[in-house]
Write a protein that holds these residues in place. Structure first.
Motif, PDB file in Angstrom:
ATOM      1  N   LYS A   1     106.824  21.638  28.980  1.00  0.00           N
ATOM      2  CA  LYS A   1     106.515  22.657  27.803  1.00  0.00           C
ATOM      3  C   LYS A   1     104.935  23.113  28.128  1.00  0.00           C
ATOM      4  O   LYS A   1     104.179  22.460  28.496  1.00  0.00           O
TER       5      LYS A   1
ATOM      6  N   GLU B   1     105.917  29.094  22.890  1.00  0.00           N
ATOM      7  CA  GLU B   1     105.817  28.030  23.582  1.00  0.00           C
ATOM      8  C   GLU B   1     107.057  28.427  25.049  1.00  0.00           C
ATOM      9  O   GLU B   1     107.800  29.223  24.714  1.00  0.00           O
TER      10      GLU B   1
ATOM     11  N   TYR C   1     100.043  22.532  31.308  1.00  0.00           N
ATOM     12  CA  TYR C   1     101.190  22.275  30.439  1.00  0.00           C
ATOM     13  C   TYR C   1     100.792  21.119  29.493  1.00  0.00           C
ATOM     14  O   TYR C   1      99.742  20.189  29.460  1.00  0.00           O
TER      15      TYR C   1
ATOM     16  N   GLY D   1     102.183  25.955  26.275  1.00  0.00           N
ATOM     17  CA  GLY D   1     102.212  26.682  24.952  1.00  0.00           C
ATOM     18  C   GLY D   1     101.116  27.765  24.630  1.00  0.00           C
ATOM     19  O   GLY D   1     100.498  27.813  23.745  1.00  0.00           O
ATOM     20  N   TRP D   2     100.847  28.323  25.838  1.00  0.00           N
ATOM     21  CA  TRP D   2      99.682  29.368  25.799  1.00  0.00           C
ATOM     22  C   TRP D   2     100.421  30.674  26.235  1.00  0.00           C
ATOM     23  O   TRP D   2     101.017  30.660  27.396  1.00  0.00           O
TER      24      TRP D   2
ATOM     25  N   GLY E   1     109.250  31.321  20.079  1.00  0.00           N
ATOM     26  CA  GLY E   1     107.952  31.508  19.570  1.00  0.00           C
ATOM     27  C   GLY E   1     108.150  32.193  18.153  1.00  0.00           C
ATOM     28  O   GLY E   1     109.465  32.768  17.750  1.00  0.00           O
TER      29      GLY E   1
ATOM     30  N   ASN F   1     109.372  26.610  27.867  1.00  0.00           N
ATOM     31  CA  ASN F   1     109.943  25.334  28.660  1.00  0.00           C
ATOM     32  C   ASN F   1     110.395  25.768  29.600  1.00  0.00           C
ATOM     33  O   ASN F   1     111.276  26.599  29.797  1.00  0.00           O
TER      34      ASN F   1
END
Length: 402
Positions: free
Chosen positions: A43, A90, A24, A45-46, A84, A92
């Motif tokens: 969050k 991303e 994260y 992001g992958w 995205g 959340n």
């Protein structure tokens, strides 16, 4: 002493189900005595991580949060939010602690409760919202120690009377007769609001503990400090890892004195007006006298001078809590404890000793809220209150019963 970010496990770790999620980017985790329920957002992001998390951990998945090996809370995921575009994606993930079950549940039919202790009342509500098996702690001592890892010493909480005695705590004595109050939960009311209304009558609050139970207690500012914040004017050293501070002493809504009028007596001897007051010594000195700026209340249910004085004191405290505010942002989520322990996790319902030469503030302060942040830096936001402003309860006799 500032902590090296991540060096000693000084970050929040998320466990979903029984699996720790490590990839994260940023997070915010807030826990408070006065604002419920506690909540977090993280969050990610992958794309490959997002796809896996969305599939394996849908809403209502159980989560746990840790700092190092210390569990700081848990509950259920509310909102996996993916978004995205051409620049990337991303995810959340947000969740709230177990108090969310109480907060989200509504009374579906008017119900009456008579001859109940606060413990009985809370257990009945927990049963209605599917949490009948959860523990209820009458003080926050054990939970405070479990989260912080520090040794808490000094004044012990003595609020057990409110939640464990067999006698009816929704009663009061008048003319040597016990009058039993039946309270009602109304259709469409939140169960949380119903409980909070009754508990606040005697200055009690409820929050979730770190292990999945509940605490029902008073905010305890009468403790030995667990932490220390030190800041010297003109000193280039980062003594306490302080990143930011915010101090307000707004006297626009503070008063030198509160005066409360009530009524006593009855048909036999007639009704007469009674009066109680409380002076804020700090404001009186600042403005040049007790009567410089007074506020007056009429409380027809107040039936003794002692009760009127208590209500006056509570009104001054309420005004001060919203007008005198102090907060710090410090590095990391842990610090060195007053007794030299390390690491000690910052935790609500604790006391910190402040020696801030820059703004001229020294003394012990109650930590009412803690927010753990991770973005460009790993920091903790601390909301402080003055112990003398922790005055709660509607009825003087009940609020001082313990």
């Amino acid at each position: 002493m500032a902590n090296e970010i991540g060096e000693r496990g000084d970050i929040v770790r998320l466990v979903l189900g029984d699996e720790e999620v490590k990839a994260y980017g940023s997070y915010q985790v807030t826990s408070s005595v006065f604002q419920q329920p506690a909540a977090f957002t993280m969050k990610f992001g992958w794309s490959d991580v997002m796809r896996n998390l969305l599939k394996r951990y849908p809403p209502n998945t159980e989560f746990s949060l840790f700092i190092g090996e210390r569990r700081i809370g848990g509950g259920w995921i509310d909102d996996p939010h993916a978004k995205g575009g051409q620049s990337g994606s991303e995810l959340n993930i947000s969740g709230r602690d177990i108090m969310s079950r109480v907060y989200d549940s509504f009374v579906d039919a008017e119900q009456s409760f008579a001859n109940k202790t606060y413990l009985d009342l809370l257990r009945e509500v927990l049963n209605k919202v599917g949490l009948a098996d959860r523990d209820i702690l009458p003080t926050n001592e054990a939970n405070r120690k479990a989260i912080s890892g520090g040794r808490t010493t000094g004044v012990k909480e003595n609020f057990t009377t409110f939640v464990t005695v067999e006698e009816d705590v929704f009663t009061y004595t008048k003319n040597k007769k016990t009058v039993y109050n039946t309270i009602k939960a109304t259709l469409g009311q939140r169960w949380f609001d119903f409980l909070q209304t009754e508990l606040k009558k005697v200055g009690l609050f409820m929050w979730a503990d770190s292990l999945g139970g509940f605490v029902i207690a008073r905010p305890n500012g009468d403790q030995q400090p667990l932490y220390r914040i030190v800041r010297f004017r003109g000193d280039s050293r980062d003594v306490s890892g302080i990143k930011e501070y915010d101090f307000h002493n707004n006297i626009a809504h503070r008063y030198t004195k509160a005066v409360v009028y009530g009524r006593a007596g009855g048909r036999k001897f007639g009704r007469k007006k009674l009066r109680g007051e409380y002076v804020d010594a700090e404001m009186s000195a600042l403005l040049g006298g007790d009567d410089a700026k007074q506020i007056v209340y009429h409380e027809p249910d107040v039936d003794s001078v002692k009760a009127a004085e208590f209500v006056a004191r509570r009104q001054i405290a309420e005004a001060n809590r919203t007008s005198w505010t102090l907060s710090y942002t410090v590095a990391g989520h842990t610090t060195v404890g007053m007794n030299g322990e390390f690491p000690v996790v910052w935790t609500p319902d604790t006391v910190v000793e402040v020696d801030d030469d820059e703004i001229g503030i020294q003394g012990r302060f109650y930590i009412s809220e803690v927010t753990f942040n991770r973005g460009p830096q790993t920091t903790t936001d601390l909301t402080l209150m003055r112990p003398q402003d922790l005055v709660f309860g509607e009825d003087a006799k009940k609020a001082t019963a313990a």
